[in-house]
Design an enzyme around this catalytic site. Sequence first.
Site, short mmCIF file in Angstrom:
data_model
loop_
_atom_site.label_atom_id
_atom_site.label_comp_id
_atom_site.label_asym_id
_atom_site.label_seq_id
_atom_site.Cartn_x
_atom_site.Cartn_y
_atom_site.Cartn_z
CB CYS A 35 -1.60 -0.09 -11.23
SG CYS A 35 -1.62 -1.68 -10.39
N GLY A 94 2.33 -11.82 8.04
CA GLY A 94 2.79 -10.69 7.25
C GLY A 94 4.00 -10.01 7.84
#
Length: 725
Positions: free
Chosen positions: A403, A523
């Site tokens: 992040c 996916g």
Amino acid sequence: MDMERPLTRDLVLIGGGHTHALVLRMWGMDPLAGARVTLINPGPTSPYTGMLPGYVAGHYTREQLDIDLVRLARFAGARIVFDKAAGIDAAGKLVHLEGRAPIRYDIASLDIGVTADLPSLAGFAEHAHSVKPLGPFAGAWQDFLERPAPRAACVVIGGGVAGAEIALAMAHRLQAAGRAGVTVTLLEAGTEILPAAGKRTRRILASALSRYGVRVVTGVNVSRISEGAVELADGQTFASDFAVSTAGARAYPWLASTGLALTQGFVDVGKDLRTSTDPDIFAVGDCAHLTHAPRPKAGVFAVREAPALFHNLKAALSGQSLRGYAPQSDYLKLISAGEKSAVAEKHSVTLSGRWLWSLKDRIDSDFMARLSNLPAMTPAPAPAVRALDDEAVGREEMLCGGCGSKVGRDVLAEALAGRRPAMRADTLAGVGDDAAVLQSGGRLQVISTDHLRAFTQDPYLLAQIAAVHALGDVWAMGAAPQAALLSITLPRMSERMQAATLSEIVAAVSRVLGEAGADLVGGHTSVGEELSVGLTVTGLLDRPAIGLAGARPGDALVLTKPIGTGVILAAEMRGLARGSDVVSALSSMQRPLAAASRLLAPTAHAMTDVTGFGLAGHLMNILEASGVVARLSLADVPVLHGAESLSAQRVRSSIWQANARLGARVSRPASALGDLLYDPQTAGGLLAAVPAANVPALLAEFHTAGEPIFLIGEILEGAPRINAD
């Protein structure tokens, strides 16, 4: 790593012994294009054999003793897997591990050392320690020293050189510390101690043992170890608060199931250090038996093997010629004598004195310096001419993974400012909260998506953390995870490496989802410049979703994980973080939030997970949505070990500057701890506003569940801002 060329071969180093540590350093200086290197080791460090007696005696700290494998792996561009090898499937070219999916190799190398444990001795596993492997022994010794006790009775089993060194070191440390009731006993099954040493060496060390008051007992066999005592076959009993075995070197039992040729349990290797059975597997250090030139188990041979192993691994991976390794016939033995004195023996010549300790210390310190003072690699030259950059200030930081690579909170808010409102009646909440809330039949469903740019070379570990991170939005809404779609970008690599890497990622994600009660339902994959893993996740609600709005004056603020992952990951990229701190951060990131969500959901007025915008940014999201003020007690905000000291060194994650733009609405001390309020988190904890009256019961419930929780502040009336003191 040179990503212009695809990855085509996997090199797996099993064990972080001295030879492999040196190979990693050499690899960082001269890597092989197209090869991916993996190091498998139980922990982030590997103690250096030569300094162990000095550590026991108190001459070295634990940090001085340990080789930091995390820094070496980063320098080498290698991934490090924190696990123990449990077997090798040579036909399938797989290394089986104790705690995760197998790892495929093209070339593998063993450097796992030996053990001195006594598995057949009654009570040994429960009440004694083996000097090898060194890491657990060093930790146990430190724990013993920190334990308050009315006496200090130690027993060393095995009267060889290692046993005498450890006994002298223990006696010196305990006597120097003024410990009461110090007794050190050295037990030897033979008729005399130090059978492999020369007469003069034996005489000098025996005199030192006598001077320290070490009781030497020969011709005895230990029959049992119980709590507080070591019992002999003849009925004698010796008091023991700390018992350790140095009695010989024993190969790890799992090697017997590999199909490799062994001599007394040790892996047979030839001149080129390849195993006699399989040309794609090498073995070095104490776990190897040199069939062409048998030698005793000594660290000096492991160190001398490194250049030959480095050359031969690269040759085997690239189809070049291998070369032989010829060990020296004898070597300088420097034996610690408790105090800062040593005994030296070579070619039947023995010397002793303090000056030899200085020589030993210099040799050992120089070796460790080679593995810690890593050379700075020269960056690519900057272009002579480049486009103007009005935002160059603050862009000096390396682009972080996780992040730390998000866009800033204000940039994201500006981009979403003109979005159109939801058109569908079954879209109950959309952009702006942790997850969208949808009406699905008679139930509420949440949906969110998140992905991580790689901050580790280990696809399995990255995938585990990515799954926990993505599920954080579901848990923050108080929902139960339902299903997930997986999105993967792989770097360029051969098809068989693609298959192996995808297998690791799917296994890791499936494990996290399975434990959360969710299914992996599909996916997408693509190939790009670097590895990234993302998930789209859904969850189901049995009660109204917990959003950002709802915090009330009088609420308490609680947090379920420490902060600091951003600064630690940023430091690890630069080779500045301690390996143990990196492992602590990774462990925190891998811990799911399911139990915390389940305990908080019934009472939380507002809740979010702390990720890329940092504690301040995500708390501000709650404050803005709820129209309230927060007071934080900085002293109560939990921080990962090492994060504050790195913050004090001005280490920053690449999004820190954007997060810090909240500063006008954040009152805080100008300190390293205050700076961590803006540190971006990866797979961070839940931040919740809960009724103050519920806090005592909530803390008790978390304690009973074995889940961490921290009371860090309160909600007050006023325009949204954060007051941290």
